[in-house]
Scaffold this active site. Sequence first.
Site, PDB file in Angstrom:
ATOM      1  N   TRP A  75       0.833  -1.197   0.000  1.00 18.85           N
ATOM      2  CA  TRP A  75       0.000   0.000   0.000  1.00 18.85           C
ATOM      3  C   TRP A  75       0.872   1.254   0.000  1.00 18.85           C
ATOM      4  CZ3 TRP A  75      -5.553   0.407   0.924  1.00 18.85           C
ATOM      5  CH2 TRP A  75      -6.211  -0.828   0.829  1.00 18.85           C
ATOM      6  N   SER A  77       0.100   4.706   0.549  1.00 13.80           N
ATOM      7  CA  SER A  77      -1.049   5.482   1.011  1.00 13.80           C
ATOM      8  C   SER A  77      -0.732   6.937   1.333  1.00 13.80           C
ATOM      9  CB  SER A  77      -1.670   4.808   2.241  1.00 13.80           C
ATOM     10  OG  SER A  77      -0.698   4.597   3.239  1.00 13.80           O
ATOM     11  N   ASP A 115     -11.921   8.491   1.598  1.00 18.34           N
ATOM     12  CA  ASP A 115     -12.713   7.901   2.685  1.00 18.34           C
ATOM     13  C   ASP A 115     -13.681   8.931   3.261  1.00 18.34           C
ATOM     14  OD1 ASP A 115     -13.503   5.763   4.249  1.00 18.34           O
ATOM     15  OD2 ASP A 115     -12.074   6.189   5.845  1.00 18.34           O
ATOM     16  N   ASP A 162     -12.282   2.017  -2.592  1.00 19.95           N
ATOM     17  CA  ASP A 162     -13.487   2.640  -2.011  1.00 19.95           C
ATOM     18  C   ASP A 162     -13.903   3.938  -2.681  1.00 19.95           C
ATOM     19  OD1 ASP A 162     -13.576   0.550  -0.257  1.00 19.95           O
ATOM     20  OD2 ASP A 162     -12.973   1.692   1.508  1.00 19.95           O
ATOM     21  N   ASN A 206     -17.232  -3.636  -3.253  1.00 23.55           N
ATOM     22  CA  ASN A 206     -17.521  -5.056  -3.040  1.00 23.55           C
ATOM     23  C   ASN A 206     -18.998  -5.317  -3.272  1.00 23.55           C
ATOM     24  OD1 ASN A 206     -18.989  -4.996  -0.244  1.00 23.55           O
ATOM     25  ND2 ASN A 206     -17.178  -3.718   0.051  1.00 23.55           N
ATOM     26  N   TRP A 209     -21.581  -3.630  -1.122  1.00 21.74           N
ATOM     27  CA  TRP A 209     -21.691  -2.175  -1.238  1.00 21.74           C
ATOM     28  C   TRP A 209     -22.342  -1.785  -2.563  1.00 21.74           C
ATOM     29  CZ3 TRP A 209     -16.880   1.320   0.129  1.00 21.74           C
ATOM     30  CH2 TRP A 209     -17.266   2.662   0.168  1.00 21.74           C
ATOM     31  N   ASN A 240     -12.134  -5.800   2.695  1.00 20.58           N
ATOM     32  CA  ASN A 240     -13.411  -6.255   3.226  1.00 20.58           C
ATOM     33  C   ASN A 240     -13.346  -7.745   3.530  1.00 20.58           C
ATOM     34  OD1 ASN A 240     -16.549  -6.536   3.435  1.00 20.58           O
ATOM     35  ND2 ASN A 240     -16.143  -4.342   3.232  1.00 20.58           N
ATOM     36  N   TRP A 300     -17.777  -3.710   8.557  1.00 21.24           N
ATOM     37  CA  TRP A 300     -16.546  -3.765   7.766  1.00 21.24           C
ATOM     38  C   TRP A 300     -15.277  -3.617   8.607  1.00 21.24           C
ATOM     39  CZ3 TRP A 300     -13.461   0.425   8.499  1.00 21.24           C
ATOM     40  CH2 TRP A 300     -14.086   1.579   9.033  1.00 21.24           C
ATOM     41  N   LYS A 328      -5.279  -6.480   1.281  1.00 20.12           N
ATOM     42  CA  LYS A 328      -5.117  -5.939   2.638  1.00 20.12           C
ATOM     43  C   LYS A 328      -4.251  -6.891   3.457  1.00 20.12           C
ATOM     44  CE  LYS A 328      -6.373  -3.689   6.544  1.00 20.12           C
ATOM     45  NZ  LYS A 328      -6.195  -2.260   6.820  1.00 20.12           N
ATOM     46  N   GLU A 332      -3.175  -5.616   9.954  1.00 22.38           N
ATOM     47  CA  GLU A 332      -3.228  -4.161  10.012  1.00 22.38           C
ATOM     48  C   GLU A 332      -4.660  -3.750  10.333  1.00 22.38           C
ATOM     49  OE1 GLU A 332      -1.631  -2.308   6.557  1.00 22.38           O
ATOM     50  OE2 GLU A 332       0.382  -3.139   6.855  1.00 22.38           O
TER      51      GLU A 332
END
Length: 429
Positions: A75, A77, A115, A162, A206, A209, A240, A300, A328, A332
């Site tokens: 990642w 980020s 987010d 997301d 996903n 969602w 997820n 989630w 993922k 974490e």
Amino acid sequence: MRAVYAILAGLLATGSASPLEARQSGNPFVGRSLFVNPKYSESLERTRQAFLSRGDQTNAAKVQYVQNKVGTFVWISNIFLLRDIDDAIRNARAAQSRGEKPIVGLVLYNLPDRDCSAGHSSGELSLDQNGLNRYRTEYVQPFAQKLKAASDLQFAVILEPDAIGNMVTGTTAFCRNARGPQQDGIAYAIQQLQASNIHLYLDVANGGWLGWADNLKPTTILQKAGSNARIRGYSSNVSNYNPYSTNNPPPYTAGSPSADESRYATSLGNALRERGLPTNFIIDQGRVALDGARKEWGEWCNVSPAGFGQPFTTNTNNPNVDAILWVKPGGESDGTCGMSGAPQAGAWFDAYAQMLTTNAHPEIRADGGGGGSPAPGPSSTAVAPSPSATPGGNCAARWAQCGGQGWTGPTCCAQGTCQASNQWYSQCL
């Protein structure tokens, strides 16, 4: 299925007869292994030692199998973590020199005002503080330059987990105001990452969602990217807990055509095919909720109980799915929610990693994954330590991993995973 189409089609323009025809032919994962990230292996060493301290050789061996054999995505980020691309490239080249054929998985995740709905993983960039320009010039451009320069390696890049989910369902003014600039940002990333060694997967949340019929409508982002832009496909279930396939869907999935992620790839893929869009998916199974763990699909965060899911494979039993893999890194935290004692998002949650191990998929074998590199111990690190500092006392193996701001003391992190912006970040040089 109407909402997702509008966003996706806008990101990849429809200026030619088949504007989304894949630049690379075939599944980029076939014949390759997913890059095993040494930094994740280091984090798991704490988990392995916890099992050993209790005499639990079986689960310690399962952790060692993950350390040695299971690839995960890296990642990126924030801007600081761009340096992790360099580490991944160096380690992937070392694996390649040993005769392996790794494909390096990277997650591009730094949109301004990201987010916008949940807020647990809000990032460093804000639209009201020149965030979109910084995203383009300080983040996307160097990200793309590093991958293009490493033309001897293959990369799979997931674009902004997301983001599309929030664009489709985010109802707050904050989310609505971010939608257009975020679409522009993702479109820019797609433009910049056009190269024969880069395989792009745009995240589509996903099945829980966006898998409902009224939400399956992707199109705007793909138009904005331009007629020469190409993506390989889409990522789903990132971070997820949905199963890849289930014969016993939980009650909260009733009425959805996407009761599991394989069905989501089928239902969304079929609808995309009708519109001339790519239909290939990669699906995260790094963590899977156990039966009965959730009362509703919207749960989630650090879902419990859960286990490590199916490790990397291209044997997916679904023509729309390129690979099942881990995106993922399990262990974490999702944030200070869900399972009791959870730390902030991104921090290491060892109790959770232990639970994932105990409930792991049967392919996570209890033989330690013999034949691979030895599992890293407390003195092993993927990042070369500073010659002027020696870890000691309460320091963890990952002491040289982080770059703090304003710290001029010893390069030594206190126990815990050192990551940008978590509670150990400021302790590291």
